[in-house]
Design an enzyme around this catalytic site. Sequence first.
Site, short mmCIF file in Angstrom:
data_model
loop_
_atom_site.label_atom_id
_atom_site.label_comp_id
_atom_site.label_asym_id
_atom_site.label_seq_id
_atom_site.Cartn_x
_atom_site.Cartn_y
_atom_site.Cartn_z
N ASN A 92 39.29 49.21 35.98
CA ASN A 92 37.88 48.85 36.16
C ASN A 92 37.12 48.82 34.84
O ASN A 92 36.09 48.14 34.75
CB ASN A 92 37.26 49.86 37.13
CG ASN A 92 35.75 49.84 37.08
OD1 ASN A 92 35.11 48.98 37.69
ND2 ASN A 92 35.16 50.78 36.34
N TYR A 155 33.86 37.10 27.88
CA TYR A 155 33.99 37.82 29.16
C TYR A 155 34.67 36.94 30.20
O TYR A 155 35.57 37.39 30.92
CB TYR A 155 32.59 38.24 29.61
CG TYR A 155 32.53 39.07 30.87
CD1 TYR A 155 32.86 40.43 30.85
CD2 TYR A 155 32.11 38.52 32.07
CE1 TYR A 155 32.78 41.20 32.00
CE2 TYR A 155 32.03 39.29 33.23
CZ TYR A 155 32.36 40.62 33.19
OH TYR A 155 32.28 41.38 34.34
N ALA A 157 36.68 34.42 29.71
CA ALA A 157 38.09 34.24 29.36
C ALA A 157 38.89 35.48 29.74
O ALA A 157 39.99 35.38 30.29
CB ALA A 157 38.22 33.96 27.87
N LYS A 159 38.22 37.75 32.05
CA LYS A 159 38.34 37.95 33.51
C LYS A 159 39.24 36.90 34.14
O LYS A 159 39.96 37.19 35.09
CB LYS A 159 36.95 37.94 34.15
CG LYS A 159 36.08 39.14 33.75
CD LYS A 159 36.71 40.47 34.17
CE LYS A 159 35.80 41.66 33.88
NZ LYS A 159 36.39 42.95 34.28
P1 NAP Z 1 29.25 49.89 33.44
O1 NAP Z 1 28.28 50.49 34.39
O2 NAP Z 1 28.79 49.36 32.13
O3 NAP Z 1 30.43 50.95 33.20
C1 NAP Z 1 31.48 50.63 32.35
C2 NAP Z 1 32.55 51.69 32.46
O4 NAP Z 1 33.67 51.31 31.63
C3 NAP Z 1 32.09 53.06 31.98
O5 NAP Z 1 32.74 54.04 32.76
C4 NAP Z 1 32.62 53.10 30.54
O6 NAP Z 1 32.84 54.42 30.06
C5 NAP Z 1 33.93 52.36 30.70
N1 NAP Z 1 34.45 51.79 29.47
C6 NAP Z 1 33.85 50.84 28.68
N2 NAP Z 1 34.63 50.57 27.64
C7 NAP Z 1 35.73 51.35 27.75
C8 NAP Z 1 36.89 51.54 26.95
N3 NAP Z 1 37.09 50.86 25.82
N4 NAP Z 1 37.81 52.45 27.36
C9 NAP Z 1 37.62 53.16 28.49
N5 NAP Z 1 36.55 53.02 29.29
C10 NAP Z 1 35.61 52.12 28.91
O7 NAP Z 1 30.03 48.66 34.10
P2 NAP Z 1 30.16 48.18 35.63
O8 NAP Z 1 29.10 47.20 35.91
O9 NAP Z 1 30.36 49.34 36.52
O10 NAP Z 1 31.51 47.34 35.52
C11 NAP Z 1 32.77 47.88 35.89
C12 NAP Z 1 33.76 46.72 35.95
O11 NAP Z 1 33.31 45.78 36.90
C13 NAP Z 1 33.88 45.96 34.64
O12 NAP Z 1 35.23 45.56 34.45
C14 NAP Z 1 33.02 44.74 34.85
O13 NAP Z 1 33.42 43.66 34.08
C15 NAP Z 1 33.26 44.49 36.34
N6 NAP Z 1 32.21 43.72 36.98
C16 NAP Z 1 30.91 44.11 36.93
C17 NAP Z 1 29.94 43.33 37.55
C18 NAP Z 1 28.49 43.71 37.52
O14 NAP Z 1 27.67 42.84 37.87
N7 NAP Z 1 28.14 44.93 37.16
C19 NAP Z 1 30.31 42.17 38.25
C20 NAP Z 1 31.64 41.83 38.30
C21 NAP Z 1 32.59 42.60 37.67
P3 NAP Z 1 31.64 55.29 29.37
O15 NAP Z 1 30.69 55.65 30.50
O16 NAP Z 1 32.33 56.47 28.82
O17 NAP Z 1 31.01 54.39 28.36
#
Ligand code: NAP
Length: 230
Positions: A92, A155, A157, A159
């Site tokens: 994730n 991003y 690319a 995904k």
């Molecule tokens: P978020 O709230 O920004 O949280 C990101 C998480 O990833 C945090 O736990 C962060 O850890 C961790 N992280 C970031 N870089 C990292 C690294 N290099 N190594 C280990 N952990 C890392 O993001 P989110 O919105 O929940 O997104 C989670 C996933 O869902 C992502 O893959 C994102 O692309 C995908 N997604 C999100 C959305 C959306 O609209 N939010 C839509 C579709 C897909 P820290 O807390 O320690 O920084």
Amino acid sequence: MRDFTGKVALVTGGSRGIGAAVVKQFASQGADVAVVYAGNQELAEALCAQCAADYGVKAIAYRCDVADFAAVKDTVNQVKKDFGSVDILVNNAGITQDGLLAMMKQEAFDRVLDVDLKGAFHFIRHCTGLFLRKKAGAIINVASGLIGNAGQANYSAAKAGLIGLTKAVAKELAPKGITCNAVAPGFVATDMTKDLEGQDNVLLAAIPLGRMGQPEEVAGAGAFLAPMGR
Ligand code: NAP
């Protein structure tokens, strides 16, 4: 709801947002949880304490940059020592570094690919041995709706690559009893999208339901995909 008691779920990016909801979902269904985070130690440890208190499961936080192949290997080895094995892997962890293509720096392209795509490969690569030994395992990759937003070449690319990785891994490992699936959410209300909130934004206006998704809604889909296998 399926009972995951006795199973171990490893969730990357588990400290907040969608990942934290996934951690709580699996813990609420009885799984022990390994929570991988990048820097937010306090959040990750508080979540582990909450899971232990609320659901009586074992929960440990691990700081690890998913982009670092060697660090991921060490983390998986440590999880194996602490929990015995891994049954469910949720890739994730993800970041954005948006920018218009004409000005996007190579580093911004590379870093997003390294975290969002290669990070998943690293964990799959290092957990697969554990899965093969048991002839069981479930991998769930958190991709994204593939609409290709302007300003997100890196991003998008990454995904799209993650979807390809998911399909190839699914075909390779399914005969061994290991599943690999992806969820591809649209906009979800987390730190990643907080700048969009409250704006008169064309991206939000295009959501037919008229609201962003909630992390818990994605977490439910993730848990649904875990029990598959032979
Ligand atoms: P978020 O709230 O920004 O949280 C990101 C998480 O990833 C945090 O736990 C962060 O850890 C961790 N992280 C970031 N870089 C990292 C690294 N290099 N190594 C280990 N952990 C890392 O993001 P989110 O919105 O929940 O997104 C989670 C996933 O869902 C992502 O893959 C994102 O692309 C995908 N997604 C999100 C959305 C959306 O609209 N939010 C839509 C579709 C897909 P820290 O807390 O320690 O920084």
